[in-house]
Design a protein around this motif. Structure first.
Motif, PDB file in Angstrom:
ATOM      1  N   ASN A  32       1.010   6.258  -4.905  1.00 20.36           N
ATOM      2  CA  ASN A  32       1.933   5.895  -3.833  1.00 20.36           C
ATOM      3  C   ASN A  32       1.832   4.408  -3.496  1.00 20.36           C
ATOM      4  O   ASN A  32       0.912   3.717  -3.933  1.00 20.36           O
ATOM      5  CB  ASN A  32       1.631   6.728  -2.578  1.00 20.36           C
ATOM      6  N   ILE A  33       2.785   3.927  -2.725  1.00 19.17           N
ATOM      7  CA  ILE A  33       2.775   2.530  -2.308  1.00 19.17           C
ATOM      8  C   ILE A  33       1.578   2.259  -1.401  1.00 19.17           C
ATOM      9  O   ILE A  33       1.063   3.154  -0.726  1.00 19.17           O
ATOM     10  CB  ILE A  33       4.082   2.132  -1.597  1.00 19.17           C
ATOM     11  N   ASN A  34       1.135   1.009  -1.419  1.00 18.46           N
ATOM     12  CA  ASN A  34       0.042   0.543  -0.560  1.00 18.46           C
ATOM     13  C   ASN A  34      -1.287   1.240  -0.854  1.00 18.46           C
ATOM     14  O   ASN A  34      -2.133   1.372   0.039  1.00 18.46           O
ATOM     15  CB  ASN A  34       0.398   0.705   0.924  1.00 18.46           C
ATOM     16  N   ARG A  35      -1.444   1.680  -2.097  1.00 13.30           N
ATOM     17  CA  ARG A  35      -2.683   2.334  -2.509  1.00 13.30           C
ATOM     18  C   ARG A  35      -3.154   1.743  -3.832  1.00 13.30           C
ATOM     19  O   ARG A  35      -2.360   1.590  -4.747  1.00 13.30           O
ATOM     20  CB  ARG A  35      -2.488   3.845  -2.623  1.00 13.30           C
ATOM     21  N   GLU A  52     -17.557  -5.323   0.633  1.00 15.55           N
ATOM     22  CA  GLU A  52     -16.658  -6.469   0.787  1.00 15.55           C
ATOM     23  C   GLU A  52     -15.213  -6.065   0.501  1.00 15.55           C
ATOM     24  O   GLU A  52     -14.289  -6.528   1.178  1.00 15.55           O
ATOM     25  CB  GLU A  52     -17.087  -7.598  -0.144  1.00 15.55           C
ATOM     26  N   ILE A  53     -14.999  -5.211  -0.491  1.00 19.71           N
ATOM     27  CA  ILE A  53     -13.649  -4.719  -0.775  1.00 19.71           C
ATOM     28  C   ILE A  53     -13.110  -3.943   0.419  1.00 19.71           C
ATOM     29  O   ILE A  53     -11.977  -4.140   0.853  1.00 19.71           O
ATOM     30  CB  ILE A  53     -13.646  -3.833  -2.035  1.00 19.71           C
ATOM     31  N   ARG A  54     -13.926  -3.051   0.963  1.00 17.97           N
ATOM     32  CA  ARG A  54     -13.478  -2.256   2.123  1.00 17.97           C
ATOM     33  C   ARG A  54     -13.206  -3.140   3.332  1.00 17.97           C
ATOM     34  O   ARG A  54     -12.301  -2.855   4.119  1.00 17.97           O
ATOM     35  CB  ARG A  54     -14.529  -1.187   2.443  1.00 17.97           C
ATOM     36  N   LEU A  70      -4.354  -2.618   5.540  1.00 11.50           N
ATOM     37  CA  LEU A  70      -3.343  -3.265   4.713  1.00 11.50           C
ATOM     38  C   LEU A  70      -3.076  -2.454   3.457  1.00 11.50           C
ATOM     39  O   LEU A  70      -1.928  -2.250   3.056  1.00 11.50           O
ATOM     40  CB  LEU A  70      -3.800  -4.676   4.332  1.00 11.50           C
ATOM     41  N   LEU A  71      -4.146  -2.011   2.823  1.00  8.76           N
ATOM     42  CA  LEU A  71      -4.049  -1.177   1.624  1.00  8.76           C
ATOM     43  C   LEU A  71      -5.097  -0.077   1.705  1.00  8.76           C
ATOM     44  O   LEU A  71      -6.185  -0.282   2.258  1.00  8.76           O
ATOM     45  CB  LEU A  71      -4.285  -1.999   0.354  1.00  8.76           C
ATOM     46  N   SER A  72      -4.783   1.079   1.134  1.00  7.32           N
ATOM     47  CA  SER A  72      -5.756   2.152   1.007  1.00  7.32           C
ATOM     48  C   SER A  72      -6.380   2.058  -0.381  1.00  7.32           C
ATOM     49  O   SER A  72      -5.676   1.848  -1.370  1.00  7.32           O
ATOM     50  CB  SER A  72      -5.075   3.515   1.173  1.00  7.32           C
ATOM     51  N   VAL A  73      -7.697   2.192  -0.462  1.00  7.60           N
ATOM     52  CA  VAL A  73      -8.380   2.057  -1.745  1.00  7.60           C
ATOM     53  C   VAL A  73      -9.189   3.301  -2.059  1.00  7.60           C
ATOM     54  O   VAL A  73      -9.728   3.954  -1.172  1.00  7.60           O
ATOM     55  CB  VAL A  73      -9.298   0.811  -1.775  1.00  7.60           C
ATOM     56  N   SER A  74      -9.244   3.614  -3.340  1.00  9.84           N
ATOM     57  CA  SER A  74     -10.144   4.646  -3.850  1.00  9.84           C
ATOM     58  C   SER A  74     -10.851   4.067  -5.060  1.00  9.84           C
ATOM     59  O   SER A  74     -10.404   3.071  -5.635  1.00  9.84           O
ATOM     60  CB  SER A  74      -9.373   5.909  -4.225  1.00  9.84           C
ATOM     61  N   GLN A  75     -11.957   4.673  -5.465  1.00  6.47           N
ATOM     62  CA  GLN A  75     -12.781   4.094  -6.530  1.00  6.47           C
ATOM     63  C   GLN A  75     -13.038   5.099  -7.631  1.00  6.47           C
ATOM     64  O   GLN A  75     -13.129   6.316  -7.388  1.00  6.47           O
ATOM     65  CB  GLN A  75     -14.109   3.616  -5.934  1.00  6.47           C
ATOM     66  N   ILE A  76     -13.150   4.585  -8.861  1.00  3.40           N
ATOM     67  CA  ILE A  76     -13.564   5.386 -10.001  1.00  3.40           C
ATOM     68  C   ILE A  76     -14.465   4.544 -10.881  1.00  3.40           C
ATOM     69  O   ILE A  76     -14.273   3.320 -11.001  1.00  3.40           O
ATOM     70  CB  ILE A  76     -12.344   5.917 -10.796  1.00  3.40           C
ATOM     71  N   ASP A  77     -15.474   5.173 -11.464  1.00  2.62           N
ATOM     72  CA  ASP A  77     -16.368   4.466 -12.367  1.00  2.62           C
ATOM     73  C   ASP A  77     -15.627   4.108 -13.658  1.00  2.62           C
ATOM     74  O   ASP A  77     -14.730   4.848 -14.094  1.00  2.62           O
ATOM     75  CB  ASP A  77     -17.564   5.359 -12.696  1.00  2.62           C
ATOM     76  N   PRO A  78     -15.954   2.967 -14.283  1.00  2.00           N
ATOM     77  CA  PRO A  78     -15.282   2.596 -15.531  1.00  2.00           C
ATOM     78  C   PRO A  78     -15.309   3.686 -16.595  1.00  2.00           C
ATOM     79  O   PRO A  78     -14.376   3.800 -17.391  1.00  2.00           O
ATOM     80  CB  PRO A  78     -16.067   1.357 -15.983  1.00  2.00           C
ATOM     81  N   SER A  79     -16.358   4.500 -16.607  1.00  2.00           N
ATOM     82  CA  SER A  79     -16.440   5.580 -17.599  1.00  2.00           C
ATOM     83  C   SER A  79     -15.366   6.639 -17.387  1.00  2.00           C
ATOM     84  O   SER A  79     -15.022   7.372 -18.317  1.00  2.00           O
ATOM     85  CB  SER A  79     -17.824   6.236 -17.549  1.00  2.00           C
ATOM     86  N   GLN A  87      -2.958   5.702 -15.760  1.00  2.00           N
ATOM     87  CA  GLN A  87      -1.537   5.557 -15.469  1.00  2.00           C
ATOM     88  C   GLN A  87      -1.273   5.225 -13.997  1.00  2.00           C
ATOM     89  O   GLN A  87      -0.125   5.203 -13.556  1.00  2.00           O
ATOM     90  CB  GLN A  87      -0.793   6.835 -15.862  1.00  2.00           C
ATOM     91  N   ASN A  88      -2.340   4.967 -13.242  1.00  3.55           N
ATOM     92  CA  ASN A  88      -2.170   4.613 -11.837  1.00  3.55           C
ATOM     93  C   ASN A  88      -1.336   3.347 -11.697  1.00  3.55           C
ATOM     94  O   ASN A  88      -1.478   2.406 -12.481  1.00  3.55           O
ATOM     95  CB  ASN A  88      -3.536   4.417 -11.174  1.00  3.55           C
ATOM     96  N   LYS A  89      -0.481   3.317 -10.709  1.00  4.63           N
ATOM     97  CA  LYS A  89       0.472   2.222 -10.525  1.00  4.63           C
ATOM     98  C   LYS A  89      -0.198   0.899 -10.149  1.00  4.63           C
ATOM     99  O   LYS A  89       0.282  -0.177 -10.531  1.00  4.63           O
ATOM    100  CB  LYS A  89       1.476   2.615  -9.433  1.00  4.63           C
ATOM    101  N   ALA A  90      -1.294   0.943  -9.409  1.00  2.60           N
ATOM    102  CA  ALA A  90      -1.970  -0.267  -8.936  1.00  2.60           C
ATOM    103  C   ALA A  90      -3.462  -0.124  -9.180  1.00  2.60           C
ATOM    104  O   ALA A  90      -4.112   0.759  -8.617  1.00  2.60           O
ATOM    105  CB  ALA A  90      -1.693  -0.493  -7.454  1.00  2.60           C
ATOM    106  N   VAL A  91      -4.002  -1.014 -10.014  1.00  7.13           N
ATOM    107  CA  VAL A  91      -5.406  -0.919 -10.421  1.00  7.13           C
ATOM    108  C   VAL A  91      -6.089  -2.266 -10.229  1.00  7.13           C
ATOM    109  O   VAL A  91      -5.568  -3.307 -10.644  1.00  7.13           O
ATOM    110  CB  VAL A  91      -5.529  -0.488 -11.897  1.00  7.13           C
ATOM    111  N   LEU A  92      -7.264  -2.233  -9.610  1.00  4.80           N
ATOM    112  CA  LEU A  92      -8.130  -3.409  -9.516  1.00  4.80           C
ATOM    113  C   LEU A  92      -9.334  -3.128 -10.404  1.00  4.80           C
ATOM    114  O   LEU A  92     -10.188  -2.298 -10.073  1.00  4.80           O
ATOM    115  CB  LEU A  92      -8.555  -3.667  -8.070  1.00  4.80           C
TER     116      LEU A  92
END
Length: 330
Positions: A32-35, A52-54, A70-79, A87-92
């Protein structure tokens, strides 16, 4: 075994199918938007880099009645960043490298997609990168979301030539067809409304659009007059349920105004809260006042939301996408 191979083959073809020109057709992105999905080691996420990200991404959006980030964030390990997760729309995406930097990769695993790759050689550099360029990263994702929403709305765009105010003002704007006309003064004021279909506010909540123009008299006083102008418009055009009630800028909350650009023209973005005088209705508003020097006027777009008991960040963001679609015909 054959069944597993068949499934994998179909999945491969879906992800890598090509059109007649030999171009790879990417799957549609998810999210979704803003995520934003943050790809970072779990140890870093639970430590100072994650904090710091939060902190940076968790700053509150101004102008909203309830605190929303401003934005909602979730995290996943590189593995775990594989398969459909990619396929997530916005990835950091954080990666180790010799120098600290950020780069942008678009439509790598899906479309539309923006991946911001953040590189650093250690945790200290990673933390410093977030601190110094966090705002820039947020703007990258925000701009991508505005474009994403505008593309959706453009597919369901109203024919604005049916509205005399838009036609007479000589502007183009992308308004989705879920909006309905409330008032059109035939030359200089338009009010449109969308009734919310989902959530607790369904049937009661609304998103609203106002469009009007003013003469450009003294450019140095534009910012100081934004609140007074919107209050006069509210008194004249946005009535409450009884006599003496009308929309005003909330007295207890000072709006925030920033300089920006719309259609490559100087503009001012104002975020704040509205209320109905002598009543209990209230909500957030977003105002764009565009300086049209060619025609010696100001074009004003305002969006305001009434949505009791639900979060309003994404509703206001939709209004932002509509307002930023304005084009002034030469």
């Amino acid at each position: 075994m054959r069944k597993i191979i068949a499934i994998l083959t179909v999945s491969f073809l879906l992800v890598n199918c090509k059109n007649g020109k030999g171009e790879v057709i990417l799957p549609s992105s998810t999210g979704n938007i803003n995520r934003v999905l943050v790809v970072m080691k779990a140890l870093d996420w639970s430590g100072k880099p994650g904090d710091e990200i939060r902190k940076v991404f968790g700053e509150h959006q101004v102008g909203l009645p309830q605190p929303e980030t401003l934005l909602s964030v979730s995290q996943i390990d590189p593995s775990g960043f594989s398969s459909f997760i990619r396929q997530n729309k916005a990835v950091l995406l954080f990666q180790k490298a010799d120098s600290a930097n950020i780069s942008i990769v678009k439509n790598k695993y899906a479309a539309p997609q923006v991946i911001v790759v953040a590189t650093a050689k250690n945790k200290e550099e990673m933390i410093n990168l977030i601190q110094t360029r966090g705002k820039e990263i947020i703007e990258i994702f925000k701009e991508a979301d505005v474009e994403f929403v505008q593309n959706i709305f453009n597919r369901e765009k109203l024919d604005h030539n049916q509205f005399p105010t838009i036609k007479n003002l000589g502007i183009d704007i992308t308004i989705p067809n879920k909006y309905r006309l409330v008032q059109d003064t035939l030359n200089n004021f338009l009010w449109m409304r969308q009734h919310l279909q989902n959530g607790i506010a369904r049937g009661d909540g609304t998103n609203n659009i106002l469009i009007y123009s003013l003469p450009l008299e003294d450019e140095t006083t534009i910012v100081d007059n934004i609140t007074n102008v919107r209050d006069s418009i509210g008194e004249k055009f946005i009535p409450g349920s009884r006599e003496g009630m009308y929309m005003i800028t909330e007295k207890a909350y000072t709006p925030f105004t920033y300089e920006t650009q719309i259609d490559n023209k100087k503009a001012y973005e104002t975020r704040g809260k509205w209320e109905v005088k002598n009543d209990f209705m209230a909500g957030p508003f977003l105002n764009y006042t565009i300086v049209d020097k060619t025609n010696n006027r100001l074009i004003v777009f305002e969006g305001f939301t009434y949505a009791p008991a639900i979060n309003k960040r994404d509703l206001v963001f939709e209004l932002e996408a509509i307002g930023k679609s304005i084009k002034i015909k030469e």
